[in-house]
Design an enzyme around this catalytic site. Structure first.
Site, PDB file in Angstrom:
ATOM      1  N   LYS A   1       1.238  -1.543   0.455  1.00  0.00           N
ATOM      2  CA  LYS A   1       0.226  -0.046  -0.004  1.00  0.00           C
ATOM      3  C   LYS A   1       0.816   1.241   0.250  1.00  0.00           C
ATOM      4  O   LYS A   1       2.163   1.651   1.289  1.00  0.00           O
ATOM      5  CB  LYS A   1      -0.096  -0.134   1.196  1.00  0.00           C
ATOM      6  CG  LYS A   1      -2.514   0.761   1.033  1.00  0.00           C
ATOM      7  CD  LYS A   1      -3.364   0.489   2.373  1.00  0.00           C
ATOM      8  CE  LYS A   1      -4.668   1.107   2.971  1.00  0.00           C
ATOM      9  NZ  LYS A   1      -5.234   0.900   3.456  1.00  0.00           N
TER      10      LYS A   1
HETATM   11  C1  E4P Z   1      -8.174   1.640   3.421  1.00  0.00           C
HETATM   12  O1  E4P Z   1      -7.239   0.961   3.031  1.00  0.00           O
HETATM   13  C2  E4P Z   1      -8.220   2.910   4.993  1.00  0.00           C
HETATM   14  O2  E4P Z   1      -7.131   1.853   5.971  1.00  0.00           O
HETATM   15  C3  E4P Z   1      -9.076   2.854   5.355  1.00  0.00           C
HETATM   16  O3  E4P Z   1     -10.388   2.564   4.331  1.00  0.00           O
HETATM   17  C4  E4P Z   1      -9.868   4.307   6.339  1.00  0.00           C
HETATM   18  O4  E4P Z   1     -10.837   4.216   6.260  1.00  0.00           O
HETATM   19  P1  E4P Z   1     -11.115   6.114   7.718  1.00  0.00           P
HETATM   20  O5  E4P Z   1     -11.411   7.155   7.219  1.00  0.00           O
HETATM   21  O6  E4P Z   1     -12.056   5.318   8.941  1.00  0.00           O
HETATM   22  O7  E4P Z   1      -9.784   5.273   8.451  1.00  0.00           O
END
Ligand code: E4P
Length: 217
Positions: free
Chosen positions: A87
């Site tokens: 990522k």
């Molecule tokens: C995605 O990969 C992210 O880790 C995640 O969906 C972020 O979500 P949040 O806005 O609830 O922190």
């Protein structure tokens, strides 16, 4: 649409996996910190444990923001397990890193995407997934789901193979809307997935069936 669970909590991953509908897992440094995972070795071990629990793509995030650091980290993460997807944040160095990973056979998830332009750049660099953050867009007074529709239209029109991974999901309705919008993947907190199960008429109907079943038991 594939279902990923968006957590580093092993109990929640197990619960989602036990449902039989789980296709993968996404994590991020905040989710790892929430579980008290500290230090590189512990983080690497935690990713390995998740990979052993779930047979699907597991996103593991780099924390470097320079090209060389991202490549170094990403190579180590990718070596943990074939299902690891590195990522990478949507920044200039991140795009360069995604291109390098693509050219070297390492799959990537471009994270922190908030516009169609960012999604196009990630797709051009060869990202396996692009992660638009729906909930955070909604939180800031914009329309997160409109971005999913826009990216879907662009990717389909242009033939981009990058999968749209809808992230920052807040509730069950987000999941349904992502399915309608043609997202390839939805990564969700466990309670949003479980929320899809609920309908009061199901509970009322089941109670009546069970009551009536006693009459012929
Ligand atoms: C995605 O990969 C992210 O880790 C995640 O969906 C972020 O979500 P949040 O806005 O609830 O922190």
């Amino acid at each position: 649409m594939k279902f990923f669970v968006d957590t580093a909590n092993l109990q929640q991953i197990k619960e989602a996996h036990d449902l039989g509908i789980l296709d993968g897992v996404t994590t991020n440094p905040s989710l790892m910190a929430k579980e008290g995972i500290q230090g590189t070795d512990a983080v690497m071990q935690h990713y390995k444990t998740i990979c052993e629990m779930v047979d699907g793509d597991i996103s593991a995030e780099v924390v470097s923001v320079d090209f060389n650091g991202m490549i170094d980290e990403g190579k180590k993460l990718a070596a943990i397990h074939p299902n690891i997807v590195v990522k990478v944040p949507m920044i200039k160095e991140g795009i360069k890193a995604i291109k390098w990973f693509t050219d070297n056979g390492i799959r990537t998830n471009c994270t922190l995407v908030f516009s169609a332009g960012q999604a196009i750049l990630a797709a051009k660099a060869g990202a396996s997934y692009v992660s638009p953050f729906i909930g955070r867009i909604d939180d800031s007074g914009w329309d997160g789901m409109a971005l999913i529709h826009q990216i879907r239209q662009i990717f389909s029109l242009q033939g981009f193979q990058t999968e749209i991974l809808a992230a920052s999901i807040r509730n069950p309705n987000h999941i349904i809307q992502c399915a309608e919008a043609g997202a390839d993947v939805c990564t969700c907190p466990l309670d949003a997935i479980m929320g899809l199960l609920k309908h009061p008429l199901t509970d009322i109907g089941l109670a009546k069936f069970l009551e009536d079943a006693k009459k012929f038991a």
